[in-house]
Design a protein around this motif. Structure first.
Motif, short mmCIF file in Angstrom:
data_model
loop_
_atom_site.label_atom_id
_atom_site.label_comp_id
_atom_site.label_asym_id
_atom_site.label_seq_id
_atom_site.Cartn_x
_atom_site.Cartn_y
_atom_site.Cartn_z
N THR A 157 10.27 -0.38 -0.06
CA THR A 157 10.15 0.30 -1.35
C THR A 157 11.41 0.02 -2.14
OG1 THR A 157 9.54 2.38 -2.43
CG2 THR A 157 11.17 2.50 -0.67
N ASN B 107 8.77 6.62 -3.46
CA ASN B 107 7.84 7.73 -3.24
C ASN B 107 7.86 8.12 -1.77
OD1 ASN B 107 5.11 8.91 -2.51
ND2 ASN B 107 4.90 8.85 -4.73
N ARG C 238 4.46 8.15 0.12
CA ARG C 238 3.97 6.83 0.48
C ARG C 238 4.70 6.30 1.72
NH1 ARG C 238 5.62 3.48 -3.67
NH2 ARG C 238 4.08 4.46 -5.03
N ARG D 271 3.31 7.88 4.79
CA ARG D 271 2.00 7.31 5.08
C ARG D 271 2.14 5.98 5.83
NH1 ARG D 271 -3.14 8.19 2.66
NH2 ARG D 271 -2.18 9.91 1.53
N TYR D 272 3.01 5.11 5.34
CA TYR D 272 3.22 3.82 5.98
C TYR D 272 3.84 3.96 7.37
CZ TYR D 272 2.03 0.65 2.12
OH TYR D 272 1.36 -0.07 1.16
N SER E 182 4.08 -1.49 -1.51
CA SER E 182 3.39 -1.69 -2.77
C SER E 182 3.74 -3.05 -3.37
CB SER E 182 3.77 -0.58 -3.76
OG SER E 182 3.50 0.69 -3.21
#
Length: 358
Positions: A123, A130, A133, A136-137, A206
């Motif tokens: 990121t 974030n 996020r 989550r990863y 992302s």
């Protein structure tokens, strides 16, 4: 030509030597223990290095080709190549598997990558950062059996990277955090501890966070195209369009992945528990074993929120991931059951038709 595969079998402890062609592709005892010499000779092992619509691109000892779709495999998988019937090539048991619920309204599971040793969750130190996020990863990586590392890029453009690093460290005490400039020589130096010869690493995150730039830095060239981000919202544009393994000069295998706009977890309960092990530990001290951490008396989780040791936002994110995973897992289980029932119905109809013809 008959190849000697004895060095690849369990119990083989050769003297110091150069790695074999298969070992340079990540071959090791995990895969060697699943087969014997005869199987190795008759069906040579190959690794899936890329997945195309036309088939699987595989590489092995003196083998580089594309085989037709057929084996349920993803990039990073090891196959025993059946030359006569390549669609029937056997997929060896994986040591790790990254998967998600496929995007859209369907209920299928999408395989992302197999046999990865380390996943770099990437990121940026900008508006794209974030925490939800990242959680989550990291849950995805823990569930897959892969060691995650959080990599914060664009550190050179941030006035102060420490706030980003502190927030990233709150995701999990078990996950290292590295802040760097994705360009130049810094990534190779900062990530060298995880990028050993024969190891396989993957960059996920992302679009626009610098995954392809990091991959190029490890490869020492500009083999993968890169594009800038949108200045107004720091969002990225898709550059990588497929998952493909690349070999770095030091012998590490590097997987660059397309940016994922939708990352739905499924069958990831243990991975979520690993990320939120602080909340899981608190829940064990609740008065009631079925405590929902809402209004129950004696709730250790609510007590931690009251005394400020637990962020209410983190609890909310834990609840959201748990609910999402439970829904997706139940949906997939329901679909599998319907598929089994339909298959049984078809087999019964075929049997009845054959019986009438007799």
């Amino acid at each position: 030509m008959v190849r000697d595969y004895s060095a690849f079998l369990p119990g083989s402890t050769p003297a110091r030597r150069e790695p074999t062609a298969l070992e340079r592709l990540g071959w090791g005892p995990t895969f060697a223990s699943q087969i014997d010499t005869d199987a190795l000779t008759a069906t040579p092992p190959v690794r899936v290095v890329a997945v195309h619509r036309s088939g699987l691109q595989v590489a092995g000892d003196g083998i580089e080709e594309t085989i037709p779709p057929g084996p349920e495999a993803t990039v990073g998988d090891w196959l025993l190549l059946d030359r006569a019937r390549p669609r029937s090539s056997r997929v060896l048991e994986r040591k790790s598997l990254i998967k998600r619920r496929a995007p859209g309204t369907g209920r299928e599971v999408q395989l992302i990558a197999a046999n990865i040793d380390t996943v770099f969750v990437v990121t940026s130190c900008n508006a794209d950062f974030n925490v939800a996020r990242l959680e989550r990863y990291v849950a995805l990586a823990f569930e897959a059996g892969v060691a995650p590392v959080i990599v914060l890029t664009k550190a050179d453009l941030a006035e102060d990277t420490e706030p980003y690093v502190e927030e990233a460290r709150k995701v999990s005490d078990r996950v290292p955090v590295v802040a760097l400039d994705a360009r130049g020589d810094e990534p190779a130096a900062a990530l060298v501890g995880w990028c050993k010869p024969g190891r396989t690493v993957a960059f996920v995150g992302s679009s626009g966070v610098g995954k392809s730039t990091l991959t190029n830095a490890l490869l020492g060239n500009q083999a993968i195209a890169t594009r800038g981000i949108r200045e107004d919202d720091a969002k990225g544009r898709h550059t990588t369009t497929r998952r493909e393994l690349h070999t770095a000069p030091g012998g590490c295998l590097v997987l660059d992945t397309p940016g994922m706009r939708e990352l739905q977890l499924t069958d990831a309960a243990s991975g979520i528990a690993d990320v939120f092990e602080d909340i899981e530990a608190l829940a064990e001290n609740c008065r009631f074993t079925d405590c929902q951490h809402e209004t129950e008396p004696g709730c250790a989780v609510l007590a931690a929120i009251e005394d400020g040791s637990l962020d209410p936002a983190r609890l909310a994110r834990w609840r959201k991931l748990q609910a999402e995973d439970a829904f997706n897992s139940a949906s997939l289980a329901e679909r599998r059951e319907k598929d089994r029932a339909f298959g049984k119905l078809v087999r019964s109809a075929v049997t009845a038709k054959l019986d009438r013809k007799r």
